[in-house]
Design an enzyme around this catalytic site. Structure first.
Site, PDB file in Angstrom:
ATOM      1  N   THR A  62       0.807  -1.219   0.000  1.00 16.59           N
ATOM      2  CA  THR A  62       0.000   0.000   0.000  1.00 16.59           C
ATOM      3  C   THR A  62       0.843   1.272   0.000  1.00 16.59           C
ATOM      4  OG1 THR A  62      -1.676   1.299   1.152  1.00 16.59           O
ATOM      5  CG2 THR A  62      -0.296  -0.103   2.545  1.00 16.59           C
ATOM      6  N   MET A  63       0.443   2.220  -0.807  1.00 20.15           N
ATOM      7  CA  MET A  63       1.133   3.508  -0.908  1.00 20.15           C
ATOM      8  C   MET A  63       0.822   4.428   0.276  1.00 20.15           C
ATOM      9  SD  MET A  63       3.114   3.655  -3.446  1.00 20.15           S
ATOM     10  CE  MET A  63       3.496   2.587  -4.820  1.00 20.15           C
ATOM     11  N   ASN A  89       0.388   6.653 -11.045  1.00 25.11           N
ATOM     12  CA  ASN A  89      -0.998   6.601 -11.504  1.00 25.11           C
ATOM     13  C   ASN A  89      -2.000   6.217 -10.419  1.00 25.11           C
ATOM     14  OD1 ASN A  89      -3.184   5.799 -13.649  1.00 25.11           O
ATOM     15  ND2 ASN A  89      -2.786   3.908 -12.516  1.00 25.11           N
ATOM     16  N   ILE A  91      -4.441   5.775  -7.129  1.00 26.80           N
ATOM     17  CA  ILE A  91      -5.218   6.664  -6.242  1.00 26.80           C
ATOM     18  C   ILE A  91      -5.946   5.813  -5.203  1.00 26.80           C
ATOM     19  CG2 ILE A  91      -5.748   8.784  -7.535  1.00 26.80           C
ATOM     20  CD1 ILE A  91      -8.413   7.298  -8.406  1.00 26.80           C
ATOM     21  N   TYR A 153      -9.737  14.402  -2.870  1.00 25.23           N
ATOM     22  CA  TYR A 153      -9.144  14.002  -4.158  1.00 25.23           C
ATOM     23  C   TYR A 153      -8.630  15.227  -4.908  1.00 25.23           C
ATOM     24  CZ  TYR A 153      -9.147  12.149  -8.976  1.00 25.23           C
ATOM     25  OH  TYR A 153      -8.810  11.796 -10.260  1.00 25.23           O
ATOM     26  N   SER A 154      -9.468  16.256  -4.942  1.00 25.79           N
ATOM     27  CA  SER A 154      -9.133  17.476  -5.662  1.00 25.79           C
ATOM     28  C   SER A 154      -7.914  18.167  -5.039  1.00 25.79           C
ATOM     29  CB  SER A 154     -10.357  18.385  -5.612  1.00 25.79           C
ATOM     30  OG  SER A 154     -10.206  19.462  -6.455  1.00 25.79           O
ATOM     31  N   ALA A 155      -7.861  18.186  -3.708  1.00 29.26           N
ATOM     32  CA  ALA A 155      -6.717  18.804  -3.014  1.00 29.26           C
ATOM     33  C   ALA A 155      -5.421  18.112  -3.424  1.00 29.26           C
ATOM     34  CB  ALA A 155      -6.910  18.697  -1.500  1.00 29.26           C
ATOM     35  N   LYS A 157      -4.819  16.398  -6.177  1.00 29.70           N
ATOM     36  CA  LYS A 157      -4.500  16.629  -7.593  1.00 29.70           C
ATOM     37  C   LYS A 157      -3.978  18.060  -7.820  1.00 29.70           C
ATOM     38  CE  LYS A 157      -5.532  12.541  -9.368  1.00 29.70           C
ATOM     39  NZ  LYS A 157      -4.448  11.591  -9.635  1.00 29.70           N
TER      40      LYS A 157
HETATM   41  N1  LIG Z   1     -11.204   7.157 -14.312  1.00 28.07           N
HETATM   42  C1  LIG Z   1     -11.396   8.479 -14.413  1.00 28.07           C
HETATM   43  O1  LIG Z   1     -12.484   8.977 -14.756  1.00 28.07           O
HETATM   44  C2  LIG Z   1     -10.257   9.399 -14.142  1.00 28.07           C
HETATM   45  C3  LIG Z   1      -9.057   8.966 -13.631  1.00 28.07           C
HETATM   46  N2  LIG Z   1      -8.053   9.874 -13.409  1.00 28.07           N
HETATM   47  C4  LIG Z   1      -6.780   9.432 -12.848  1.00 28.07           C
HETATM   48  O2  LIG Z   1      -6.295   8.287 -13.503  1.00 28.07           O
HETATM   49  C5  LIG Z   1      -5.579   7.453 -12.571  1.00 28.07           C
HETATM   50  C6  LIG Z   1      -6.119   6.049 -12.616  1.00 28.07           C
HETATM   51  O3  LIG Z   1      -7.502   6.083 -12.338  1.00 28.07           O
HETATM   52  P1  LIG Z   1      -8.406   4.772 -12.508  1.00 28.07           P
HETATM   53  O4  LIG Z   1      -7.735   3.828 -13.410  1.00 28.07           O
HETATM   54  O5  LIG Z   1      -9.794   5.219 -12.795  1.00 28.07           O
HETATM   55  O6  LIG Z   1      -8.371   4.203 -11.031  1.00 28.07           O
HETATM   56  P2  LIG Z   1      -8.793   2.746 -10.510  1.00 28.07           P
HETATM   57  O7  LIG Z   1      -9.606   2.977  -9.278  1.00 28.07           O
HETATM   58  O8  LIG Z   1      -9.365   1.938 -11.598  1.00 28.07           O
HETATM   59  O9  LIG Z   1      -7.382   2.101 -10.102  1.00 28.07           O
HETATM   60  C7  LIG Z   1      -6.678   2.598  -9.023  1.00 28.07           C
HETATM   61  C8  LIG Z   1      -5.403   1.779  -8.841  1.00 28.07           C
HETATM   62  O10 LIG Z   1      -4.741   2.223  -7.658  1.00 28.07           O
HETATM   63  C9  LIG Z   1      -4.533   1.094  -6.800  1.00 28.07           C
HETATM   64  N3  LIG Z   1      -4.621   1.513  -5.408  1.00 28.07           N
HETATM   65  C10 LIG Z   1      -5.725   1.871  -4.718  1.00 28.07           C
HETATM   66  N4  LIG Z   1      -5.408   2.154  -3.445  1.00 28.07           N
HETATM   67  C11 LIG Z   1      -4.067   1.964  -3.332  1.00 28.07           C
HETATM   68  C12 LIG Z   1      -3.147   2.044  -2.252  1.00 28.07           C
HETATM   69  N5  LIG Z   1      -3.539   2.385  -1.016  1.00 28.07           N
HETATM   70  N6  LIG Z   1      -1.838   1.762  -2.485  1.00 28.07           N
HETATM   71  C13 LIG Z   1      -1.434   1.373  -3.706  1.00 28.07           C
HETATM   72  N7  LIG Z   1      -2.248   1.277  -4.771  1.00 28.07           N
HETATM   73  C14 LIG Z   1      -3.551   1.546  -4.572  1.00 28.07           C
HETATM   74  C15 LIG Z   1      -5.630   0.097  -7.183  1.00 28.07           C
HETATM   75  O11 LIG Z   1      -5.269  -1.234  -6.924  1.00 28.07           O
HETATM   76  P3  LIG Z   1      -5.505  -2.008  -5.544  1.00 28.07           P
HETATM   77  O12 LIG Z   1      -6.913  -1.771  -5.136  1.00 28.07           O
HETATM   78  O13 LIG Z   1      -5.179  -3.413  -5.908  1.00 28.07           O
HETATM   79  O14 LIG Z   1      -4.504  -1.444  -4.607  1.00 28.07           O
HETATM   80  C16 LIG Z   1      -5.660   0.297  -8.690  1.00 28.07           C
HETATM   81  O15 LIG Z   1      -4.656  -0.455  -9.291  1.00 28.07           O
HETATM   82  C17 LIG Z   1      -5.714   8.137 -11.213  1.00 28.07           C
HETATM   83  O16 LIG Z   1      -4.573   8.904 -10.939  1.00 28.07           O
HETATM   84  C18 LIG Z   1      -6.933   9.046 -11.386  1.00 28.07           C
HETATM   85  O17 LIG Z   1      -6.884  10.164 -10.544  1.00 28.07           O
HETATM   86  C19 LIG Z   1      -8.188  11.183 -13.663  1.00 28.07           C
HETATM   87  C20 LIG Z   1      -9.367  11.662 -14.171  1.00 28.07           C
HETATM   88  C21 LIG Z   1     -10.487  10.802 -14.460  1.00 28.07           C
HETATM   89  C1  LIG Z   2     -17.513  15.339 -14.029  1.00 27.24           C
HETATM   90  C2  LIG Z   2     -16.132  15.460 -14.633  1.00 27.24           C
HETATM   91  C3  LIG Z   2     -16.227  15.424 -16.162  1.00 27.24           C
HETATM   92  C4  LIG Z   2     -16.765  16.665 -16.771  1.00 27.24           C
HETATM   93  C5  LIG Z   2     -16.802  16.548 -18.269  1.00 27.24           C
HETATM   94  O1  LIG Z   2     -17.474  17.395 -18.861  1.00 27.24           O
HETATM   95  O2  LIG Z   2     -16.203  15.671 -18.869  1.00 27.24           O
HETATM   96  C6  LIG Z   2     -15.230  14.319 -14.242  1.00 27.24           C
HETATM   97  C7  LIG Z   2     -13.828  14.495 -14.898  1.00 27.24           C
HETATM   98  C8  LIG Z   2     -12.823  13.839 -13.972  1.00 27.24           C
HETATM   99  C9  LIG Z   2     -13.674  13.151 -12.960  1.00 27.24           C
HETATM  100  C10 LIG Z   2     -13.104  12.757 -11.611  1.00 27.24           C
HETATM  101  C11 LIG Z   2     -11.773  12.175 -11.641  1.00 27.24           C
HETATM  102  O3  LIG Z   2     -10.779  12.854 -11.757  1.00 27.24           O
HETATM  103  C12 LIG Z   2     -11.643  10.740 -11.397  1.00 27.24           C
HETATM  104  C13 LIG Z   2     -12.270  10.296 -10.110  1.00 27.24           C
HETATM  105  C14 LIG Z   2     -12.430   8.854 -10.415  1.00 27.24           C
HETATM  106  C15 LIG Z   2     -13.279   8.175  -9.387  1.00 27.24           C
HETATM  107  O4  LIG Z   2     -13.275   6.793  -9.533  1.00 27.24           O
HETATM  108  C16 LIG Z   2     -14.659   8.786  -9.545  1.00 27.24           C
HETATM  109  C17 LIG Z   2     -14.639  10.199  -9.128  1.00 27.24           C
HETATM  110  C18 LIG Z   2     -13.573  11.084  -9.776  1.00 27.24           C
HETATM  111  C19 LIG Z   2     -13.178  12.055  -8.692  1.00 27.24           C
HETATM  112  C20 LIG Z   2     -14.132  11.824 -10.978  1.00 27.24           C
HETATM  113  C21 LIG Z   2     -15.371  12.682 -10.671  1.00 27.24           C
HETATM  114  C22 LIG Z   2     -15.932  13.325 -11.966  1.00 27.24           C
HETATM  115  C23 LIG Z   2     -14.901  14.080 -12.776  1.00 27.24           C
HETATM  116  C24 LIG Z   2     -14.545  15.361 -12.059  1.00 27.24           C
END
Ligand SMILES: NC(=O)C1=CN([C@@H]2O[C@H](COP(=O)(O)OP(=O)(O)OC[C@H]3O[C@@H](n4cnc5c(N)ncnc54)[C@H](OP(=O)(O)O)[C@@H]3O)[C@@H](O)[C@H]2O)C=CC1
Ligand SMILES: C[C@H](CCC(=O)O)[C@H]1CC[C@H]2[C@@H]3C(=O)C[C@@H]4C[C@H](O)CC[C@]4(C)[C@H]3CC[C@]12C
Length: 265
Positions: A62-63, A89, A91, A153-155, A157
């Site tokens: 875990t991170m 990558n 979160i 989350y926003s803070a 990022k």
């Molecule tokens: N999907 C979206 O709409 C958007 C995504 N993003 C960004 O893209 C990136 C990936 O998002 P997305 O693929 O949707 O995320 P997911 O929730 O699909 O994947 C998150 C990853 O992080 C790992 N993770 C979660 N908690 C921990 C922890 N405590 N320590 C280590 N690893 C951890 C999870 O694996 P495990 O649970 O096995 O640890 C998983 O591999 C993020 O940085 C997100 O902010 C940005 C904007 C929009």
């Molecule tokens: C609502 C936003 C999209 C607006 C548009 O017009 O496209 C979303 C764009 C990015 C999203 C957030 C994000 O960064 C990823 C997170 C992923 C989580 O699994 C879900 C919540 C998120 C905080 C997500 C929330 C909506 C957006 C801001």
């Protein structure tokens, strides 16, 4: 361009990180992937080897634990014999909710989504200096614009944007050839995002995670300072006044004095 390159991908057990690992594998890169869930990581590396990865290892943990974050980089460096690219990558799982005064939970999110990124970067810089390598930071439009229900989350990022944009300028000033790519993403169709937004955010179609992963890798390989995906979100980031002000602020710095008195560690 990435054949034989040594890459760490965090948050690679699912979602965008998993897709990044598969694309890098197809390109013939050496991979170390990390996340918490060992069973999922095992499947990811076995798929990576099938797809053509030069090598593939996983390090589970875990991170939230910053010692683990540092160890991933040192262990990965030993496993691969160096490092060319660090893709940050992961979160913490996102809960969309009003801020309820729980400071401890914000601290936890900041550890996972921000401090672990800085810890890994700090551990990786010496290796990346040797290879003229790259750091890729996956961020969000929620780190540029304001949206409710995701204050924690926003803070994190926004903090990533501030830290890495500043570090980018420092590396440039010190003539250190390490690139930093900040990836600004809109809504992407990962299972977790679709699930947590269901019933809350309506009338937007998420973009595909596979294409998103390609754009992230491309940005890193081409050493771009920033990429936006989907490209429609570029407009929300367009801030010419900020760019001009940053330019003029930099002009007021006595760079020679600073670089003479300080070494980039
Ligand atoms: N999907 C979206 O709409 C958007 C995504 N993003 C960004 O893209 C990136 C990936 O998002 P997305 O693929 O949707 O995320 P997911 O929730 O699909 O994947 C998150 C990853 O992080 C790992 N993770 C979660 N908690 C921990 C922890 N405590 N320590 C280590 N690893 C951890 C999870 O694996 P495990 O649970 O096995 O640890 C998983 O591999 C993020 O940085 C997100 O902010 C940005 C904007 C929009
Ligand atoms: C609502 C936003 C999209 C607006 C548009 O017009 O496209 C979303 C764009 C990015 C999203 C957030 C994000 O960064 C990823 C997170 C992923 C989580 O699994 C879900 C919540 C998120 C905080 C997500 C929330 C909506 C957006 C801001």
């Amino acid at each position: 361009m990435l054949q034989g390159k040594r890459v760490i991908v965090t948050g690679a057990s699912t979602g965008i990180g998993e897709q990044i690992a598969y694309h890098l594998a197809r390109m013939g890169a050496h991979l170390v992937v990390t996340a918490r869930t060992e069973a999922k990581l095992k499947k990811v590396i076995s798929e990576c080897l099938k797809l053509g990865a030069a090598s593939a290892h996983f390090i589970p943990g875990t991170m939230e634990d910053l010692v683990f974050a540092e160890q991933v980089v040192t262990k990965a460096g030993k496993l691969m014999g160096g490092l060319d690219m660090l893709i940050l990558n992961h979160i913490a799982p996102v809960n969309l909710r009003f801020f309820n005064g729980d400071v401890a939970s914000i601290r936890k999110v900041m550890d996972i989504n921000f401090f672990s990124y800085i810890t890994m970067t700090s551990a990786a810089l010496p290796m990346l200096k040797v290879t003229n390598g790259s750091i890729v930071v996956v961020s969000s439009i929620a780190g540029k614009l304001i949206t409710p229900l995701i204050a924690d989350y926003s803070a994190a990022k926004f903090a990533l944007d501030g830290f890495y944009s500043s570090l980018q300028k420092e590396l440039q000033l010190m003539n250190v050839n390490i690139s930093i790519t900040l990836c600004i993403l809109g809504f992407i169709n990962t299972d977790s995002a679709v699930k947590s937004l269901s019933g809350i955010v309506e009338n937007i179609t998420p973009s595909p995670k596979e294409e998103c992963a390609v754009e992230i890798i491309k940005g890193g390989a081409l050493r771009q300072k920033v990429i936006a995906y989907p490209s429609s979100i570029y407009i929300s980031m367009w801030n010419p006044i900020r760019t001009i002000q940053e330019y003029f602020i930099l002009l007021t710095y006595n760079i020679d004095n600073i670089t003479r008195n300080q070494q980039f560690s």
